[in-house]
Design a protein around this motif. Structure first.
Motif, PDB file in Angstrom:
ATOM      1  N   LEU A   1      -7.293  -1.069 -11.569  1.00 12.72           N
ATOM      2  CA  LEU A   1      -6.741   0.724 -11.660  1.00 12.72           C
ATOM      3  C   LEU A   1      -5.519   0.529 -12.195  1.00 12.72           C
ATOM      4  O   LEU A   1      -4.836   1.903 -13.226  1.00 12.72           O
ATOM      5  CB  LEU A   1      -7.040   1.117 -10.727  1.00 12.72           C
ATOM      6  CG  LEU A   1      -8.567   0.348  -9.873  1.00 12.72           C
ATOM      7  CD1 LEU A   1      -8.718   1.726  -9.463  1.00 12.72           C
ATOM      8  CD2 LEU A   1     -10.075   1.413 -11.029  1.00 12.72           C
ATOM      9  N   HIS A   2      -4.520   0.448 -11.758  1.00 12.10           N
ATOM     10  CA  HIS A   2      -2.830   0.710 -11.971  1.00 12.10           C
ATOM     11  C   HIS A   2      -3.114   0.154 -13.573  1.00 12.10           C
ATOM     12  O   HIS A   2      -2.056   0.430 -13.801  1.00 12.10           O
ATOM     13  CB  HIS A   2      -2.188   0.149 -10.854  1.00 12.10           C
ATOM     14  CG  HIS A   2      -2.448   0.677  -9.453  1.00 12.10           C
ATOM     15  ND1 HIS A   2      -1.921   2.280 -10.100  1.00 12.10           N
ATOM     16  CD2 HIS A   2      -3.052   0.569  -8.971  1.00 12.10           C
ATOM     17  CE1 HIS A   2      -2.607   2.855  -8.532  1.00 12.10           C
ATOM     18  NE2 HIS A   2      -2.790   1.734  -7.936  1.00 12.10           N
TER      19      HIS A   2
ATOM     20  N   LYS B   1      -7.944  -2.671  -7.417  1.00 15.13           N
ATOM     21  CA  LYS B   1      -6.757  -1.718  -7.542  1.00 15.13           C
ATOM     22  C   LYS B   1      -6.233  -1.794  -8.497  1.00 15.13           C
ATOM     23  O   LYS B   1      -5.270  -1.449  -9.572  1.00 15.13           O
ATOM     24  CB  LYS B   1      -6.510  -1.463  -6.004  1.00 15.13           C
ATOM     25  CG  LYS B   1      -7.166  -1.091  -5.204  1.00 15.13           C
ATOM     26  CD  LYS B   1      -7.130   0.271  -5.486  1.00 15.13           C
ATOM     27  CE  LYS B   1      -6.936   1.087  -3.674  1.00 15.13           C
ATOM     28  NZ  LYS B   1      -7.322   2.910  -4.215  1.00 15.13           N
TER      29      LYS B   1
ATOM     30  N   LYS C   1       2.136   0.098  -5.590  1.00 18.49           N
ATOM     31  CA  LYS C   1       2.485  -0.729  -6.380  1.00 18.49           C
ATOM     32  C   LYS C   1       3.193  -1.845  -6.529  1.00 18.49           C
ATOM     33  O   LYS C   1       3.688  -2.085  -5.615  1.00 18.49           O
ATOM     34  CB  LYS C   1       3.098  -0.843  -8.275  1.00 18.49           C
ATOM     35  CG  LYS C   1       4.847   0.129  -7.899  1.00 18.49           C
ATOM     36  CD  LYS C   1       5.255   0.470  -9.089  1.00 18.49           C
ATOM     37  CE  LYS C   1       6.727   0.640  -8.672  1.00 18.49           C
ATOM     38  NZ  LYS C   1       7.485   1.244  -9.561  1.00 18.49           N
TER      39      LYS C   1
ATOM     40  N   TRP D   1     -10.841  -6.039  -3.584  1.00 16.75           N
ATOM     41  CA  TRP D   1     -10.520  -4.733  -3.423  1.00 16.75           C
ATOM     42  C   TRP D   1      -9.307  -4.487  -4.166  1.00 16.75           C
ATOM     43  O   TRP D   1      -8.797  -3.262  -4.711  1.00 16.75           O
ATOM     44  CB  TRP D   1     -10.808  -4.695  -1.929  1.00 16.75           C
ATOM     45  CG  TRP D   1      -9.718  -3.294  -1.849  1.00 16.75           C
ATOM     46  CD1 TRP D   1     -10.683  -1.838  -2.093  1.00 16.75           C
ATOM     47  CD2 TRP D   1      -9.243  -2.463  -1.609  1.00 16.75           C
ATOM     48  NE1 TRP D   1     -10.052  -0.607  -2.191  1.00 16.75           N
ATOM     49  CE2 TRP D   1      -9.187  -1.501  -1.478  1.00 16.75           C
ATOM     50  CE3 TRP D   1      -7.711  -3.103  -0.728  1.00 16.75           C
ATOM     51  CZ2 TRP D   1      -7.580  -0.976  -1.187  1.00 16.75           C
ATOM     52  CZ3 TRP D   1      -6.917  -2.458  -0.055  1.00 16.75           C
ATOM     53  CH2 TRP D   1      -6.367  -0.792  -0.124  1.00 16.75           C
ATOM     54  N   ILE D   2      -8.829  -5.976  -4.345  1.00 17.14           N
ATOM     55  CA  ILE D   2      -6.464  -5.972  -4.092  1.00 17.14           C
ATOM     56  C   ILE D   2      -6.828  -5.862  -5.747  1.00 17.14           C
ATOM     57  O   ILE D   2      -5.763  -5.499  -6.373  1.00 17.14           O
ATOM     58  CB  ILE D   2      -5.907  -6.456  -3.634  1.00 17.14           C
ATOM     59  CG1 ILE D   2      -5.598  -6.352  -1.816  1.00 17.14           C
ATOM     60  CG2 ILE D   2      -4.515  -6.787  -4.258  1.00 17.14           C
ATOM     61  CD1 ILE D   2      -5.377  -7.325  -1.101  1.00 17.14           C
TER      62      ILE D   2
ATOM     63  N   ILE E   1       0.824  -1.302  -0.093  1.00 15.83           N
ATOM     64  CA  ILE E   1       0.079   0.153  -0.015  1.00 15.83           C
ATOM     65  C   ILE E   1       1.213   1.054   0.052  1.00 15.83           C
ATOM     66  O   ILE E   1       0.443   1.885  -0.415  1.00 15.83           O
ATOM     67  CB  ILE E   1      -0.679   0.563   1.098  1.00 15.83           C
ATOM     68  CG1 ILE E   1      -1.824  -1.670   1.279  1.00 15.83           C
ATOM     69  CG2 ILE E   1      -1.826   1.951   1.840  1.00 15.83           C
ATOM     70  CD1 ILE E   1      -3.128  -1.311   1.986  1.00 15.83           C
TER      71      ILE E   1
END
Length: 111
Positions: free
Chosen positions: A109-110, A106, A44, A102-103, A40
């Motif tokens: 998104l990256h 995320k 990344k 959730w991970i 976190i």
């Protein structure tokens, strides 16, 4: 190899925390929480860690062999505490699924 050292360092840090503070949480879980906090903070996943986890992921079913053996050999304990263990498994599975989702969200998104 550096990715494996990162994973082992997190595991050892979890063991150290568990030893120093006598926490009721397993050291492996503490190590995973430390790794999560590091990821976190970094924002990344480092490439070396991605390579190591991609290599280890297909081997995950092998880690279930000791658990399966324990279930077979500890039948009397399972019979006595089975409903409680099942409730704990279900209760702990739900947050695990939510955190993994959730991970993974995320991560998309990256990309």
């Amino acid at each position: 190899m550096p990715g494996l050292l990162i994973l082992l360092a997190c595991l050892i840090a979890g063991h150290l925390l568990n030893f120093l503070f006598a926490l009721p949480v397993p050291a492996a879980i503490l190590g995973m929480l430390i790794l999560l906090a590091v990821l976190i903070v970094l924002g990344k996943t480092p490439a070396v860690l991605q390579h190591t986890t991609a290599t280890l992921s297909p081997l995950l079913p092998l880690f279930l062999i000791p658990v399966s053996t324990g279930i077979v050999t500890q039948g009397d304990i399972i019979a006595e505490y089975g409903p409680t263990l099942l409730a704990i498994l279900i209760i702990s599975l739900i947050p695990g699924i939510l955190v993994c989702g959730w991970i993974m969200g995320k991560g998309k998104l990256h990309d």
